[in-house]
Design a protein around this motif. Structure first.
Motif, PDB file in Angstrom:
ATOM      1  N   GLY A   1       0.803  -1.214   0.000  1.00 27.40           N
ATOM      2  CA  GLY A   1       0.000   0.000   0.000  1.00 27.40           C
ATOM      3  C   GLY A   1       0.840   1.269   0.000  1.00 27.40           C
ATOM      4  O   GLY A   1       0.328   2.357  -0.270  1.00 27.40           O
ATOM      5  N   THR A   2       2.132   1.143   0.299  1.00 30.37           N
ATOM      6  CA  THR A   2       3.015   2.314   0.273  1.00 30.37           C
ATOM      7  C   THR A   2       3.457   2.675  -1.134  1.00 30.37           C
ATOM      8  O   THR A   2       4.070   3.722  -1.328  1.00 30.37           O
ATOM      9  CB  THR A   2       4.281   2.057   1.128  1.00 30.37           C
ATOM     10  N   LEU A   3       3.175   1.806  -2.098  1.00 32.22           N
ATOM     11  CA  LEU A   3       3.695   1.999  -3.454  1.00 32.22           C
ATOM     12  C   LEU A   3       2.633   2.512  -4.408  1.00 32.22           C
ATOM     13  O   LEU A   3       1.451   2.211  -4.267  1.00 32.22           O
ATOM     14  CB  LEU A   3       4.246   0.669  -3.990  1.00 32.22           C
ATOM     15  N   ASP A   4       3.087   3.243  -5.402  1.00 35.77           N
ATOM     16  CA  ASP A   4       2.200   3.723  -6.453  1.00 35.77           C
ATOM     17  C   ASP A   4       2.075   2.658  -7.543  1.00 35.77           C
ATOM     18  O   ASP A   4       2.849   1.695  -7.598  1.00 35.77           O
ATOM     19  CB  ASP A   4       2.747   5.010  -7.079  1.00 35.77           C
ATOM     20  N   ASP A   5       1.109   2.851  -8.413  1.00 36.41           N
ATOM     21  CA  ASP A   5       0.961   1.964  -9.581  1.00 36.41           C
ATOM     22  C   ASP A   5       1.847   2.491 -10.701  1.00 36.41           C
ATOM     23  O   ASP A   5       1.381   3.083 -11.676  1.00 36.41           O
ATOM     24  CB  ASP A   5      -0.505   1.915 -10.020  1.00 36.41           C
ATOM     25  N   ASP A   6       3.141   2.285 -10.541  1.00 36.47           N
ATOM     26  CA  ASP A   6       4.089   2.751 -11.539  1.00 36.47           C
ATOM     27  C   ASP A   6       5.080   1.635 -11.821  1.00 36.47           C
ATOM     28  O   ASP A   6       4.911   0.496 -11.385  1.00 36.47           O
ATOM     29  CB  ASP A   6       4.802   4.025 -11.056  1.00 36.47           C
ATOM     30  N   GLY A   7       6.120   1.950 -12.559  1.00 37.06           N
ATOM     31  CA  GLY A   7       7.081   0.928 -12.942  1.00 37.06           C
ATOM     32  C   GLY A   7       7.760   0.278 -11.757  1.00 37.06           C
ATOM     33  O   GLY A   7       7.954  -0.941 -11.732  1.00 37.06           O
ATOM     34  N   TYR A   8       8.131   1.090 -10.769  1.00 33.12           N
ATOM     35  CA  TYR A   8       8.778   0.540  -9.585  1.00 33.12           C
ATOM     36  C   TYR A   8       7.833  -0.368  -8.808  1.00 33.12           C
ATOM     37  O   TYR A   8       8.171  -1.488  -8.450  1.00 33.12           O
ATOM     38  CB  TYR A   8       9.287   1.665  -8.679  1.00 33.12           C
ATOM     39  N   GLY A   9       6.622   0.136  -8.559  1.00 38.84           N
ATOM     40  CA  GLY A   9       5.649  -0.664  -7.821  1.00 38.84           C
ATOM     41  C   GLY A   9       5.348  -1.973  -8.523  1.00 38.84           C
ATOM     42  O   GLY A   9       5.256  -3.030  -7.886  1.00 38.84           O
ATOM     43  N   ASP A  10       5.215  -1.912  -9.840  1.00 36.11           N
ATOM     44  CA  ASP A  10       4.959  -3.136 -10.607  1.00 36.11           C
ATOM     45  C   ASP A  10       6.126  -4.108 -10.489  1.00 36.11           C
ATOM     46  O   ASP A  10       5.934  -5.326 -10.413  1.00 36.11           O
ATOM     47  CB  ASP A  10       4.715  -2.791 -12.085  1.00 36.11           C
ATOM     48  N   GLY A  11       7.347  -3.565 -10.468  1.00 37.41           N
ATOM     49  CA  GLY A  11       8.517  -4.423 -10.353  1.00 37.41           C
ATOM     50  C   GLY A  11       8.567  -5.161  -9.028  1.00 37.41           C
ATOM     51  O   GLY A  11       8.897  -6.350  -8.971  1.00 37.41           O
ATOM     52  N   VAL A  12       8.225  -4.455  -7.957  1.00 36.45           N
ATOM     53  CA  VAL A  12       8.216  -5.094  -6.642  1.00 36.45           C
ATOM     54  C   VAL A  12       7.118  -6.147  -6.571  1.00 36.45           C
ATOM     55  O   VAL A  12       7.330  -7.248  -6.058  1.00 36.45           O
ATOM     56  CB  VAL A  12       8.032  -4.045  -5.528  1.00 36.45           C
ATOM     57  N   ARG A  13       5.949  -5.829  -7.097  1.00 37.95           N
ATOM     58  CA  ARG A  13       4.845  -6.802  -7.083  1.00 37.95           C
ATOM     59  C   ARG A  13       5.214  -8.054  -7.874  1.00 37.95           C
ATOM     60  O   ARG A  13       4.921  -9.183  -7.459  1.00 37.95           O
ATOM     61  CB  ARG A  13       3.578  -6.165  -7.654  1.00 37.95           C
ATOM     62  N   THR A  14       5.860  -7.858  -9.015  1.00 31.07           N
ATOM     63  CA  THR A  14       6.282  -8.998  -9.829  1.00 31.07           C
ATOM     64  C   THR A  14       7.281  -9.861  -9.076  1.00 31.07           C
ATOM     65  O   THR A  14       7.203 -11.101  -9.095  1.00 31.07           O
ATOM     66  CB  THR A  14       6.899  -8.511 -11.146  1.00 31.07           C
ATOM     67  N   ALA A  15       8.235  -9.211  -8.398  1.00 31.31           N
ATOM     68  CA  ALA A  15       9.248  -9.953  -7.655  1.00 31.31           C
ATOM     69  C   ALA A  15       8.626 -10.718  -6.488  1.00 31.31           C
ATOM     70  O   ALA A  15       8.999 -11.859  -6.210  1.00 31.31           O
ATOM     71  CB  ALA A  15      10.325  -8.995  -7.153  1.00 31.31           C
ATOM     72  N   LEU A  16       7.670 -10.098  -5.804  1.00 22.64           N
ATOM     73  CA  LEU A  16       6.974 -10.795  -4.724  1.00 22.64           C
ATOM     74  C   LEU A  16       6.225 -12.013  -5.269  1.00 22.64           C
ATOM     75  O   LEU A  16       6.242 -13.086  -4.666  1.00 22.64           O
ATOM     76  CB  LEU A  16       5.993  -9.841  -4.028  1.00 22.64           C
ATOM     77  N   GLY A  17       5.564 -11.833  -6.412  1.00 28.82           N
ATOM     78  CA  GLY A  17       4.836 -12.945  -7.015  1.00 28.82           C
ATOM     79  C   GLY A  17       5.751 -14.070  -7.439  1.00 28.82           C
ATOM     80  O   GLY A  17       5.409 -15.254  -7.300  1.00 28.82           O
ATOM     81  N   ARG A  18       6.944 -13.722  -7.940  1.00 24.11           N
ATOM     82  CA  ARG A  18       7.905 -14.738  -8.348  1.00 24.11           C
ATOM     83  C   ARG A  18       8.343 -15.582  -7.156  1.00 24.11           C
ATOM     84  O   ARG A  18       8.403 -16.812  -7.228  1.00 24.11           O
ATOM     85  CB  ARG A  18       9.110 -14.057  -8.999  1.00 24.11           C
ATOM     86  N   LEU A  19       8.641 -14.910  -6.040  1.00 25.25           N
ATOM     87  CA  LEU A  19       9.053 -15.650  -4.857  1.00 25.25           C
ATOM     88  C   LEU A  19       7.887 -16.438  -4.271  1.00 25.25           C
ATOM     89  O   LEU A  19       8.073 -17.549  -3.765  1.00 25.25           O
ATOM     90  CB  LEU A  19       9.624 -14.687  -3.812  1.00 25.25           C
ATOM     91  N   GLU A  20       6.711 -15.867  -4.358  1.00 30.05           N
ATOM     92  CA  GLU A  20       5.516 -16.581  -3.878  1.00 30.05           C
ATOM     93  C   GLU A  20       5.367 -17.914  -4.595  1.00 30.05           C
ATOM     94  O   GLU A  20       5.092 -18.955  -3.975  1.00 30.05           O
ATOM     95  CB  GLU A  20       4.276 -15.717  -4.108  1.00 30.05           C
ATOM     96  N   ARG A  21       5.558 -17.900  -5.891  1.00 29.68           N
ATOM     97  CA  ARG A  21       5.433 -19.142  -6.663  1.00 29.68           C
ATOM     98  C   ARG A  21       6.517 -20.146  -6.288  1.00 29.68           C
ATOM     99  O   ARG A  21       6.273 -21.351  -6.224  1.00 29.68           O
ATOM    100  CB  ARG A  21       5.493 -18.831  -8.164  1.00 29.68           C
ATOM    101  N   ARG A  22       7.727 -19.635  -6.027  1.00 30.70           N
ATOM    102  CA  ARG A  22       8.812 -20.533  -5.628  1.00 30.70           C
ATOM    103  C   ARG A  22       8.553 -21.140  -4.239  1.00 30.70           C
ATOM    104  O   ARG A  22       8.999 -22.258  -3.956  1.00 30.70           O
ATOM    105  CB  ARG A  22      10.145 -19.771  -5.600  1.00 30.70           C
TER     106      ARG A  22
END
Length: 208
Positions: free
Chosen positions: A179-200
């Motif tokens: 919730g601290t992040l905006d819907d921008d390139g950085y925020g999307d990058g962090v969400r993607t990285a979290l999702g990648r680790l979640e899958r692992r």
């Protein structure tokens, strides 16, 4: 912060040893009583220069402790803030940050809602009028946006060390801090990285 950024550039350029040496000198100068934003940023990147996973974990824990000391947060923190690039195997290293900050790699001031043109992380605030109280508030604001990346890094550290319960805890806290992040390139990058680790991590547990 400029000197931290110069070391980050070396790290991103592949010179881990020199980056580690420079971070070490800066850490000695900053000391235990240094500014929390500087300590948090420095420790976060110092972790990336470590060869031993336990040492990497120790530096990431220092980064989180510094962040929580400034923001007064427990698990996640709150509010919106200028972004800070995620790092580590599970992070979006070198991603763009946003708002009211200075690019740690090139020193360029970044206005609200914009990332550095060089694609580097944004740390801290510059060019904002006000006194010491304003600076402290701005730093706390910046560190809150750092929290998802800090928890992501710790989750990845613990996962590599097969400490799955701790990894799960920090991954959950990373999700909660989004919730601290905006819907921008950085925020999307962090969400993607979290999702990648979640899958692992799915199915990970003792003995598996």
């Amino acid at each position: 912060m400029t000197r931290i950024g110069q070391a980050v550039m070396l790290l991103h350029g592949g010179d881990r040893e020199e980056a580690r040496n420079r971070f070490g000198v800066l850490w000695a100068e900053i000391g235990e009583c240094g500014g929390a934003l500087h300590r948090c940023t420095l420790a976060h990147y110092m972790a990336d220069t470590q060869d031993d996973p336990e040492d990497e974990l120790a530096w990431d824990l220092r980064a989180l402790a510094s962040a929580q000391g400034l923001t007064g947060s427990g698990a996640t923190g709150a509010g919106t803030a200028p972004g800070a690039g995620a790092r580590g195997d599970e992070g979006a290293s070198g991603g763009t940050g946003a708002s009211c900050g200075t690019c740690v790699s090139c020193g360029t001031g970044v206005s609200d809602g914009a990332g550095c043109s060089g694609g580097a992380a944004v740390r801290g605030g510059t060019g904002v009028p006000g006194g010491e109280g304003d600076a402290e508030h701005r730093d706390a604001h910046a560190v809150r946006a750092f929290l998802p990346s800090l928890h992501l890094a710790l989750a990845a550290d613990y996962f590599r060390l097969r400490r799955f319960e701790a990894a799960r805890t920090h991954l959950d806290r990373g999700w909660e801090a989004l919730g601290t992040l905006d819907d921008d390139g950085y925020g999307d990058g962090v969400r993607t990285a979290l999702g990648r680790l979640e899958r692992r991590m799915r199915g990970s547990g003792a003995g598996r």
